[in-house]
Design a protein around this motif. Structure first.
Motif, PDB file in Angstrom:
ATOM      1  N   ILE A 166      11.336  20.200  23.446  1.00  0.00           N
ATOM      2  CA  ILE A 166      11.933  18.974  23.070  1.00  0.00           C
ATOM      3  C   ILE A 166      11.592  17.420  22.883  1.00  0.00           C
ATOM      4  CG2 ILE A 166      14.467  17.983  24.171  1.00  0.00           C
ATOM      5  CD1 ILE A 166      14.288  20.069  25.427  1.00  0.00           C
ATOM      6  N   VAL A 167      10.549  17.362  23.889  1.00  0.00           N
ATOM      7  CA  VAL A 167      10.087  15.829  23.584  1.00  0.00           C
ATOM      8  C   VAL A 167       8.581  15.919  22.679  1.00  0.00           C
ATOM      9  CG1 VAL A 167      10.424  15.407  26.429  1.00  0.00           C
ATOM     10  CG2 VAL A 167       8.048  16.226  25.283  1.00  0.00           C
ATOM     11  N   ALA A 168       8.701  16.603  22.331  1.00  0.00           N
ATOM     12  CA  ALA A 168       7.099  16.434  21.160  1.00  0.00           C
ATOM     13  C   ALA A 168       7.329  15.580  19.865  1.00  0.00           C
ATOM     14  CB  ALA A 168       6.603  17.812  20.910  1.00  0.00           C
ATOM     15  N   GLY A 169       6.573  14.973  19.997  1.00  0.00           N
ATOM     16  CA  GLY A 169       6.893  13.762  18.189  1.00  0.00           C
ATOM     17  C   GLY A 169       7.908  12.846  19.174  1.00  0.00           C
ATOM     18  N   LYS A 170       9.053  12.946  19.873  1.00  0.00           N
ATOM     19  CA  LYS A 170       9.444  12.060  19.769  1.00  0.00           C
ATOM     20  C   LYS A 170       9.587  10.879  21.300  1.00  0.00           C
ATOM     21  CE  LYS A 170      12.481  15.691  18.614  1.00  0.00           C
ATOM     22  NZ  LYS A 170      13.187  15.486  17.125  1.00  0.00           N
ATOM     23  N   ARG A 171      10.704   9.406  20.562  1.00  0.00           N
ATOM     24  CA  ARG A 171      10.461   8.533  21.797  1.00  0.00           C
ATOM     25  C   ARG A 171      11.382   8.985  22.800  1.00  0.00           C
ATOM     26  NH1 ARG A 171      12.810   3.330  22.321  1.00  0.00           N
ATOM     27  NH2 ARG A 171      11.309   1.474  23.560  1.00  0.00           N
ATOM     28  N   VAL A 172      10.988   8.734  24.295  1.00  0.00           N
ATOM     29  CA  VAL A 172      11.470   9.639  25.324  1.00  0.00           C
ATOM     30  C   VAL A 172      11.728   7.660  26.577  1.00  0.00           C
ATOM     31  CG1 VAL A 172      11.771  10.943  26.906  1.00  0.00           C
ATOM     32  CG2 VAL A 172      10.419  10.887  25.308  1.00  0.00           C
ATOM     33  N   MET A 211       5.521  14.947  30.112  1.00  0.00           N
ATOM     34  CA  MET A 211       6.121  14.668  28.832  1.00  0.00           C
ATOM     35  C   MET A 211       5.037  14.010  27.539  1.00  0.00           C
ATOM     36  SD  MET A 211       9.708  13.587  29.250  1.00  0.00           S
ATOM     37  CE  MET A 211       9.445  12.288  30.356  1.00  0.00           C
ATOM     38  N   LEU A 212       4.642  12.984  28.639  1.00  0.00           N
ATOM     39  CA  LEU A 212       3.349  12.371  26.886  1.00  0.00           C
ATOM     40  C   LEU A 212       2.381  13.420  26.851  1.00  0.00           C
ATOM     41  CD1 LEU A 212       3.314   8.621  28.256  1.00  0.00           C
ATOM     42  CD2 LEU A 212       3.687   9.356  26.406  1.00  0.00           C
ATOM     43  N   ARG A 213       1.091  13.990  27.595  1.00  0.00           N
ATOM     44  CA  ARG A 213       0.535  15.223  27.538  1.00  0.00           C
ATOM     45  C   ARG A 213       1.109  16.465  26.792  1.00  0.00           C
ATOM     46  NH1 ARG A 213      -2.382  15.822  32.635  1.00  0.00           N
ATOM     47  NH2 ARG A 213      -4.884  15.803  31.870  1.00  0.00           N
ATOM     48  N   ALA A 214       2.240  16.639  27.002  1.00  0.00           N
ATOM     49  CA  ALA A 214       2.647  18.052  26.069  1.00  0.00           C
ATOM     50  C   ALA A 214       3.409  17.540  24.645  1.00  0.00           C
ATOM     51  CB  ALA A 214       4.012  18.003  26.776  1.00  0.00           C
ATOM     52  N   GLY A 215       3.009  16.373  24.466  1.00  0.00           N
ATOM     53  CA  GLY A 215       3.419  15.494  22.724  1.00  0.00           C
ATOM     54  C   GLY A 215       4.323  14.725  22.572  1.00  0.00           C
ATOM     55  N   ALA A 216       4.743  14.106  23.748  1.00  0.00           N
ATOM     56  CA  ALA A 216       5.973  12.758  23.336  1.00  0.00           C
ATOM     57  C   ALA A 216       5.254  11.713  22.711  1.00  0.00           C
ATOM     58  CB  ALA A 216       6.531  12.355  24.616  1.00  0.00           C
ATOM     59  N   ARG A 217       5.722  11.162  21.612  1.00  0.00           N
ATOM     60  CA  ARG A 217       5.407   9.761  20.989  1.00  0.00           C
ATOM     61  C   ARG A 217       5.088   8.801  21.684  1.00  0.00           C
ATOM     62  NH1 ARG A 217       8.200   6.192  18.224  1.00  0.00           N
ATOM     63  NH2 ARG A 217      10.066   7.827  18.010  1.00  0.00           N
ATOM     64  N   ALA A 218       6.611   8.371  22.541  1.00  0.00           N
ATOM     65  CA  ALA A 218       6.513   7.240  23.659  1.00  0.00           C
ATOM     66  C   ALA A 218       7.372   7.406  24.844  1.00  0.00           C
ATOM     67  CB  ALA A 218       6.896   5.687  22.473  1.00  0.00           C
ATOM     68  N   ILE A 219       6.939   6.742  25.536  1.00  0.00           N
ATOM     69  CA  ILE A 219       8.205   6.679  26.296  1.00  0.00           C
ATOM     70  C   ILE A 219       8.241   5.604  27.909  1.00  0.00           C
ATOM     71  CG2 ILE A 219       8.132   7.785  29.194  1.00  0.00           C
ATOM     72  CD1 ILE A 219       7.731  10.464  27.726  1.00  0.00           C
ATOM     73  N   VAL A 220       9.997   5.286  27.498  1.00  0.00           N
ATOM     74  CA  VAL A 220      10.376   4.131  27.971  1.00  0.00           C
ATOM     75  C   VAL A 220      10.286   4.404  29.663  1.00  0.00           C
ATOM     76  CG1 VAL A 220      11.804   2.307  28.902  1.00  0.00           C
ATOM     77  CG2 VAL A 220      10.594   2.186  26.540  1.00  0.00           C
ATOM     78  N   PHE A 254      16.567   6.117  21.465  1.00  0.00           N
ATOM     79  CA  PHE A 254      15.642   7.450  22.426  1.00  0.00           C
ATOM     80  C   PHE A 254      16.182   8.251  21.680  1.00  0.00           C
ATOM     81  CE2 PHE A 254      15.765   3.464  24.569  1.00  0.00           C
ATOM     82  CZ  PHE A 254      14.881   3.360  25.570  1.00  0.00           C
ATOM     83  N   ASP A 255      15.442   9.411  20.896  1.00  0.00           N
ATOM     84  CA  ASP A 255      15.691  10.442  20.551  1.00  0.00           C
ATOM     85  C   ASP A 255      15.996  11.609  22.174  1.00  0.00           C
ATOM     86  OD1 ASP A 255      14.382  10.006  17.676  1.00  0.00           O
ATOM     87  OD2 ASP A 255      12.403   9.612  19.061  1.00  0.00           O
ATOM     88  N   VAL A 281      25.946   8.676  30.561  1.00  0.00           N
ATOM     89  CA  VAL A 281      25.926  10.433  30.023  1.00  0.00           C
ATOM     90  C   VAL A 281      26.439  10.076  28.950  1.00  0.00           C
ATOM     91  CG1 VAL A 281      26.929  12.748  29.108  1.00  0.00           C
ATOM     92  CG2 VAL A 281      25.597  11.773  31.386  1.00  0.00           C
ATOM     93  N   ALA A 282      27.203   8.714  28.260  1.00  0.00           N
ATOM     94  CA  ALA A 282      28.567   8.826  27.072  1.00  0.00           C
ATOM     95  C   ALA A 282      27.286   7.700  25.765  1.00  0.00           C
ATOM     96  CB  ALA A 282      30.058   7.831  27.183  1.00  0.00           C
ATOM     97  N   ARG A 283      26.471   7.021  26.926  1.00  0.00           N
ATOM     98  CA  ARG A 283      25.344   5.897  25.813  1.00  0.00           C
ATOM     99  C   ARG A 283      24.782   6.628  25.065  1.00  0.00           C
ATOM    100  NH1 ARG A 283      22.778   2.395  23.142  1.00  0.00           N
ATOM    101  NH2 ARG A 283      22.362   0.833  24.002  1.00  0.00           N
ATOM    102  N   ALA A 284      24.080   7.884  26.298  1.00  0.00           N
ATOM    103  CA  ALA A 284      22.688   8.525  25.550  1.00  0.00           C
ATOM    104  C   ALA A 284      23.287   9.084  24.289  1.00  0.00           C
ATOM    105  CB  ALA A 284      22.487   9.662  26.652  1.00  0.00           C
ATOM    106  N   ALA A 285      24.873  10.138  24.612  1.00  0.00           N
ATOM    107  CA  ALA A 285      25.126  10.183  23.862  1.00  0.00           C
ATOM    108  C   ALA A 285      25.771  10.036  22.291  1.00  0.00           C
ATOM    109  CB  ALA A 285      26.449  11.515  24.039  1.00  0.00           C
ATOM    110  N   SER A 286      25.731   8.736  22.686  1.00  0.00           N
ATOM    111  CA  SER A 286      26.315   7.310  20.951  1.00  0.00           C
ATOM    112  C   SER A 286      25.454   7.477  20.479  1.00  0.00           C
ATOM    113  CB  SER A 286      26.759   5.647  21.952  1.00  0.00           C
ATOM    114  OG  SER A 286      25.765   5.587  22.692  1.00  0.00           O
ATOM    115  N   MET A 287      24.390   7.545  21.183  1.00  0.00           N
ATOM    116  CA  MET A 287      22.448   7.098  20.482  1.00  0.00           C
ATOM    117  C   MET A 287      22.057   9.095  19.158  1.00  0.00           C
ATOM    118  SD  MET A 287      20.228   5.807  23.038  1.00  0.00           S
ATOM    119  CE  MET A 287      20.029   4.670  23.136  1.00  0.00           C
ATOM    120  N   ARG A 288      23.148   9.578  20.301  1.00  0.00           N
ATOM    121  CA  ARG A 288      23.215  11.427  19.497  1.00  0.00           C
ATOM    122  C   ARG A 288      21.370  11.957  20.215  1.00  0.00           C
ATOM    123  NH1 ARG A 288      26.475  13.314  16.826  1.00  0.00           N
ATOM    124  NH2 ARG A 288      25.284  14.355  15.364  1.00  0.00           N
TER     125      ARG A 288
END
Length: 180
Positions: free
Chosen positions: A25-31, A45-54, A101-102, A122-129
């Motif tokens: 799910i996180v591979a290549g994504k901003r999390v 998650m970074l070691r598994a390929g996430a692009r960036a984490i905040v 965020f992805d 949850v609604a804020r996360a959903a609003s950014m899809r």
């Protein structure tokens, strides 16, 4: 000496259960990781390929420890990880300008907020899809932390589908929501 890691600790949970579900799910994504604790999950998650984490961690000393863990792991892996650990309340996601965020994750943390605040996050996360990954805790009975509570919350606040992943005799299922 006994066990060093267990399925209840960050790396134990990652190795035992979370990795196979979360890594793709996180591979290549901003999390965005809410309640980052010592940074174990964001770093995995970074070691598994996430692009960036905040990551957002409430307790200053624990946030400092997460930053130290990130420096140590970057040194150990001889790789610069794109990670930023913010100190503060996870609700700054609602009002702060953190960008989009992805994927948004909350591993055993979101359910400590009042239910109305959880719904807003949850609604804020959903609003950014963004994909939403929540870890429930079915062993807690005095908070809306159960799998059923969190699934209902996600479906009522913008997530069209929610997949639930369980492991036998493990009280911390993962819920993965898709807003699209």
């Amino acid at each position: 000496v006994g066990a060093i890691a267990s399925t209840d600790s960050g790396t134990g949970r990652w190795d035992f259960f979370n990795r196979d579900i979360v890594a793709p799910i996180v591979a290549g994504k901003r999390v965005l990781d809410l309640g980052s604790n010592n940074g174990s999950m964001p770093l995995m998650m970074l070691r598994a390929g996430a692009r960036a984490i905040v990551g957002i961690e409430y307790t200053p000393e624990i946030a400092d420890f997460a930053r130290l863990n990130a420096r140590i792991l970057s040194w150990r892996d001889m790789r610069a990880y794109d990670i930023q650990i913010l100190t503060g309340d996870m609700r700054q996601f609602l009002t702060g300008n953190l960008g989009s965020f992805d994927v948004v994750t909350a591993f055993c943390s979101l359910y400590y907020l009042p239910e109305e605040e959880m719904a807003r996050v949850v609604a804020r996360a959903a609003s950014m899809r963004a994909a939403l990954v929540l870890q429930a805790n079915d062993a807690i009975t005095n908070l809306p932390a159960s799998t059923e509570d969190l699934e209902r919350l996600m479906l009522a606040n913008g997530y069209k589908t929610v997949r639930v992943f369980r492991a036998p005799q493990f009280s911390r299922p993962l819920l993965v929501g898709s807003a699209g």
